[in-house]
Scaffold this motif. Structure first.
Motif, PDB file in Angstrom:
ATOM      1  N   LYS A 252       0.825  -1.200   0.000  1.00  0.00           N
ATOM      2  CA  LYS A 252       0.000   0.000   0.000  1.00  0.00           C
ATOM      3  C   LYS A 252       0.865   1.259   0.000  1.00  0.00           C
ATOM      4  N   ARG A 253       2.016   1.207   0.660  1.00  0.00           N
ATOM      5  CA  ARG A 253       2.924   2.353   0.649  1.00  0.00           C
ATOM      6  C   ARG A 253       3.432   2.620  -0.773  1.00  0.00           C
ATOM      7  N   PHE A 254       3.799   1.551  -1.460  1.00  0.00           N
ATOM      8  CA  PHE A 254       4.286   1.720  -2.829  1.00  0.00           C
ATOM      9  C   PHE A 254       3.189   2.302  -3.711  1.00  0.00           C
ATOM     10  N   PHE A 255       1.979   1.766  -3.628  1.00  0.00           N
ATOM     11  CA  PHE A 255       0.901   2.247  -4.478  1.00  0.00           C
ATOM     12  C   PHE A 255       0.445   3.641  -4.065  1.00  0.00           C
ATOM     13  N   THR A 256       0.539   3.971  -2.774  1.00  0.00           N
ATOM     14  CA  THR A 256       0.188   5.319  -2.339  1.00  0.00           C
ATOM     15  C   THR A 256       1.123   6.337  -2.951  1.00  0.00           C
ATOM     16  N   LEU A 257       2.427   6.070  -2.900  1.00  0.00           N
ATOM     17  CA  LEU A 257       3.397   6.973  -3.505  1.00  0.00           C
ATOM     18  C   LEU A 257       3.211   7.037  -5.018  1.00  0.00           C
ATOM     19  N   LEU A 258       2.944   5.892  -5.637  1.00  0.00           N
ATOM     20  CA  LEU A 258       2.723   5.860  -7.075  1.00  0.00           C
ATOM     21  C   LEU A 258       1.485   6.668  -7.449  1.00  0.00           C
ATOM     22  N   TYR A 259       0.423   6.518  -6.673  1.00  0.00           N
ATOM     23  CA  TYR A 259      -0.816   7.254  -6.956  1.00  0.00           C
ATOM     24  C   TYR A 259      -0.611   8.760  -6.770  1.00  0.00           C
ATOM     25  N   LEU A 260       0.092   9.157  -5.712  1.00  0.00           N
ATOM     26  CA  LEU A 260       0.380  10.574  -5.511  1.00  0.00           C
ATOM     27  C   LEU A 260       1.229  11.127  -6.648  1.00  0.00           C
ATOM     28  N   PHE A 261       2.184  10.331  -7.102  1.00  0.00           N
ATOM     29  CA  PHE A 261       3.044  10.752  -8.205  1.00  0.00           C
ATOM     30  C   PHE A 261       2.230  10.961  -9.482  1.00  0.00           C
ATOM     31  N   LEU A 262       1.359  10.020  -9.807  1.00  0.00           N
ATOM     32  CA  LEU A 262       0.572  10.115 -11.033  1.00  0.00           C
ATOM     33  C   LEU A 262      -0.413  11.282 -10.978  1.00  0.00           C
ATOM     34  N   SER A 263      -1.126  11.416  -9.860  1.00  0.00           N
ATOM     35  CA  SER A 263      -2.103  12.489  -9.742  1.00  0.00           C
ATOM     36  C   SER A 263      -1.434  13.852  -9.653  1.00  0.00           C
ATOM     37  N   ARG A 264      -0.167  13.866  -9.217  1.00  0.00           N
ATOM     38  CA  ARG A 264       0.566  15.126  -9.116  1.00  0.00           C
ATOM     39  C   ARG A 264       1.134  15.569 -10.463  1.00  0.00           C
ATOM     40  N   LYS A 265       1.626  14.620 -11.234  1.00  0.00           N
ATOM     41  CA  LYS A 265       2.344  14.936 -12.456  1.00  0.00           C
ATOM     42  C   LYS A 265       1.443  15.073 -13.674  1.00  0.00           C
ATOM     43  N   TYR A 266       0.358  14.333 -13.700  1.00  0.00           N
ATOM     44  CA  TYR A 266      -0.424  14.254 -14.926  1.00  0.00           C
ATOM     45  C   TYR A 266      -1.894  14.518 -14.657  1.00  0.00           C
ATOM     46  N   GLU A 267      -2.508  15.311 -15.526  1.00  0.00           N
ATOM     47  CA  GLU A 267      -3.927  15.572 -15.418  1.00  0.00           C
ATOM     48  C   GLU A 267      -4.747  14.571 -16.219  1.00  0.00           C
ATOM     49  N   ARG A 268      -4.151  13.950 -17.214  1.00  0.00           N
ATOM     50  CA  ARG A 268      -4.875  13.061 -18.104  1.00  0.00           C
ATOM     51  C   ARG A 268      -4.439  11.613 -17.925  1.00  0.00           C
ATOM     52  N   VAL A 269      -4.094  11.215 -16.734  1.00  0.00           N
ATOM     53  CA  VAL A 269      -3.751   9.828 -16.446  1.00  0.00           C
ATOM     54  C   VAL A 269      -4.865   9.213 -15.611  1.00  0.00           C
ATOM     55  N   GLU A 270      -5.444   8.138 -16.095  1.00  0.00           N
ATOM     56  CA  GLU A 270      -6.462   7.416 -15.340  1.00  0.00           C
ATOM     57  C   GLU A 270      -5.808   6.239 -14.622  1.00  0.00           C
ATOM     58  N   VAL A 271      -6.303   5.945 -13.434  1.00  0.00           N
ATOM     59  CA  VAL A 271      -5.753   4.870 -12.612  1.00  0.00           C
ATOM     60  C   VAL A 271      -6.839   3.821 -12.402  1.00  0.00           C
ATOM     61  N   VAL A 272      -6.487   2.562 -12.685  1.00  0.00           N
ATOM     62  CA  VAL A 272      -7.404   1.440 -12.508  1.00  0.00           C
ATOM     63  C   VAL A 272      -6.849   0.550 -11.398  1.00  0.00           C
ATOM     64  N   PHE A 273      -7.637   0.317 -10.347  1.00  0.00           N
ATOM     65  CA  PHE A 273      -7.208  -0.470  -9.196  1.00  0.00           C
ATOM     66  C   PHE A 273      -7.792  -1.881  -9.302  1.00  0.00           C
ATOM     67  N   ILE A 274      -6.911  -2.878  -9.261  1.00  0.00           N
ATOM     68  CA  ILE A 274      -7.321  -4.284  -9.317  1.00  0.00           C
ATOM     69  C   ILE A 274      -6.660  -5.021  -8.157  1.00  0.00           C
ATOM     70  N   ARG A 275      -7.453  -5.678  -7.338  1.00  0.00           N
ATOM     71  CA  ARG A 275      -6.918  -6.517  -6.271  1.00  0.00           C
ATOM     72  C   ARG A 275      -7.373  -7.951  -6.529  1.00  0.00           C
ATOM     73  N   HIS A 276      -6.576  -8.898  -6.058  1.00  0.00           N
ATOM     74  CA  HIS A 276      -6.916 -10.286  -6.368  1.00  0.00           C
ATOM     75  C   HIS A 276      -6.551 -11.216  -5.212  1.00  0.00           C
ATOM     76  N   THR A 277      -7.354 -12.249  -5.072  1.00  0.00           N
ATOM     77  CA  THR A 277      -7.044 -13.412  -4.233  1.00  0.00           C
ATOM     78  C   THR A 277      -7.087 -14.602  -5.186  1.00  0.00           C
ATOM     79  N   SER A 278      -8.054 -15.486  -5.008  1.00  0.00           N
ATOM     80  CA  SER A 278      -8.257 -16.538  -6.007  1.00  0.00           C
ATOM     81  C   SER A 278      -9.011 -16.004  -7.215  1.00  0.00           C
ATOM     82  N   ASP A 279      -9.677 -14.848  -7.065  1.00  0.00           N
ATOM     83  CA  ASP A 279     -10.307 -14.176  -8.183  1.00  0.00           C
ATOM     84  C   ASP A 279      -9.973 -12.691  -8.089  1.00  0.00           C
ATOM     85  N   ALA A 280     -10.107 -11.978  -9.184  1.00  0.00           N
ATOM     86  CA  ALA A 280      -9.727 -10.562  -9.253  1.00  0.00           C
ATOM     87  C   ALA A 280     -10.971  -9.703  -9.392  1.00  0.00           C
TER      88      ALA A 280
END
Length: 405
Positions: A252-280
């Motif tokens: 979560k720390r890695f993705f938090t920093l990544l999400y802050l980086f993307l939302s900070r640097k780019y206005e036209r970047v969409e983020v899709v969140f996918i989590r998975h166990t035995s199914d996604a």
């Protein structure tokens, strides 16, 4: 020549220009402290400003002083303890941080505390990060309105006033209106005309206004539809039972920093969140970061769902596609080989970059997933390992460092 001094005060009652100059001058030392700050913070406090510590020796300035002058004879005491080549032991005592015990000897250096605002913190944190292999050309027919300068106009708001052009117009008007009067004054003075007639002309010349509303010019901006490049980042996270709370915290720390980086640097970047166990499943931001879920582990399900979303919503001929996956590397049976084949043969040809970050139990032991991912030889694929909080920020910088021109 006019000199404009910016004396606006910031929230710490300090001069804003001096503050920015200090940040630029000691940028390297401040960024070195940021990694330590982030490693100790909780996920919810990741994007807030705060205090950073800088050793006093790093910000010391050279100084000049008056010497004693003249000729002096000095006798230096002898040395009975050391010979050339000996290593001098570090002085004992506190290091200036308040944790040391009292001592009657030893030296140390205090640390300078500097408070960063939220904007300053994020600017320094993501200063030289960039999406690698980002398409420089416009893709498809996607366009958005952008403001473009289009000359000048005689009316507008004060903030858009073009001072130089307005003064130039005023000077040209005064020269044009006052030229005939000056010529007439010179002719009357040469002819010896009465002083009252000459004074009347001089008063007419003085009545010409220095600046008239007719002289003002303002920046003119119009909206133009310009083509843009657009990107989407897929964030894939394993939330199975083998991912304990410590591993999930790193992910979560890695993705938090990544999400802050993307939302900070780019206005036209969409983020899709996918989590998975035995199914996604595709989830929203809050569910991705804060919801608790556990179960089995099938990595292939997340890659398959990602491919379905790409086909349905993000065609590769119109989007720059990126993906980041975090897992502990545990997989069972044929899932590892199916995942590698799916990633290498189906997804990578569509992607510009895929970053795999692993949070294993032991960095010395190769996990089933990392063993098969190592077989992928593609410049669009990168794999790194994170074993502690302090490794998260360096790994992010290593994966998304700006490309050299």
């Amino acid at each position: 020549m006019s000199i404009i001094i910016d004396r606006r005060l910031n929230d710490r009652k300090k001069n804003a220009v001096n503050r920015q100059r200090f940040i630029r001058r000691y940028k390297k030392q401040i960024r070195r402290s940021l990694a330590d700050v982030v490693a100790k913070r909780s996920i919810t406090d990741m994007e807030h400003g705060g205090e950073v510590k800088i050793p006093v020796k790093d910000i010391s300035e050279p100084s000049f002083h008056h010497g004693e002058g003249g000729d002096r004879n000095i006798v230096h005491p002898g040395n009975k303890e050391f010979v050339p080549g000996d290593q001098i032991r570090r002085p004992s005592g506190g290091a200036g941080q308040g944790a040391g015990k009292p001592s009657d000897s030893g030296e140390g250096t205090d640390e300078f505390m500097f408070t960063l605002s939220r904007e300053e913190f994020l600017n320094l944190f993501f200063d030289d990060l960039e999406l690698p292999r980002m398409a420089r050309n416009a893709l498809g027919d996607i366009r958005e309105p952008r403001w473009q300068r289009a000359g000048h106009k005689p009316s507008g708001t004060p903030m858009n006033l073009e001072v130089v052009r307005s003064l130039r117009n005023a000077m040209a008007r005064r020269i044009a209106l006052g030229g005939p009067l000056r010529q007439e004054i010179r002719e009357l003075e040469a002819a010896g005309a009465p002083a009252a007639e000459i004074d009347a002309l001089k008063k007419r010349l003085e009545r010409i206004p220095y600046l008239d509303e007719f002289d003002l010019r303002f920046h003119n901006k119009v909206q133009e539809m310009k083509p843009i490049s657009q990107a989407v980042m897929f964030c894939l996270m394993d939330v199975s039972a083998s991912m304990d709370e410590a591993k999930k915290d790193l992910a979560k720390r890695f993705f938090t920093l990544l999400y802050l980086f993307l939302s900070r640097k780019y206005e036209r970047v969409e983020v899709v969140f996918i989590r998975h166990t035995s199914d996604a499943e595709e989830v929203d931001e809050d569910t991705f970061f804060y919801d608790r879920k556990t179960g089995g582990t099938i990595v292939f399900s997340a890659l398959q769902l990602m491919h379905e979303i790409i086909v349905e919503r993000y065609p590769s001929n119109s989007w720059n596609l990126y993906a980041a996956q975090v897992s502990d590397g545990d997989a069972f049976g044929s899932d590892t080989e199916r995942s590698r084949a799916m990633l290498q043969d189906t997804l990578l040809p569509l992607l510009r970059y895929f970053a795999y970050v692993e949070v294993p139990d032991s960095a010395e032991r190769a996990t089933p997933l990392s063993s098969v991912y190592q077989q992928i030889k593609d410049p669009r694929f990168a794999m790194r390992c994170v074993s502690s909080r302090a490794d998260v920020y360096p790994v992010l910088r290593e994966l998304f460092t700006r490309e050299a021109a």
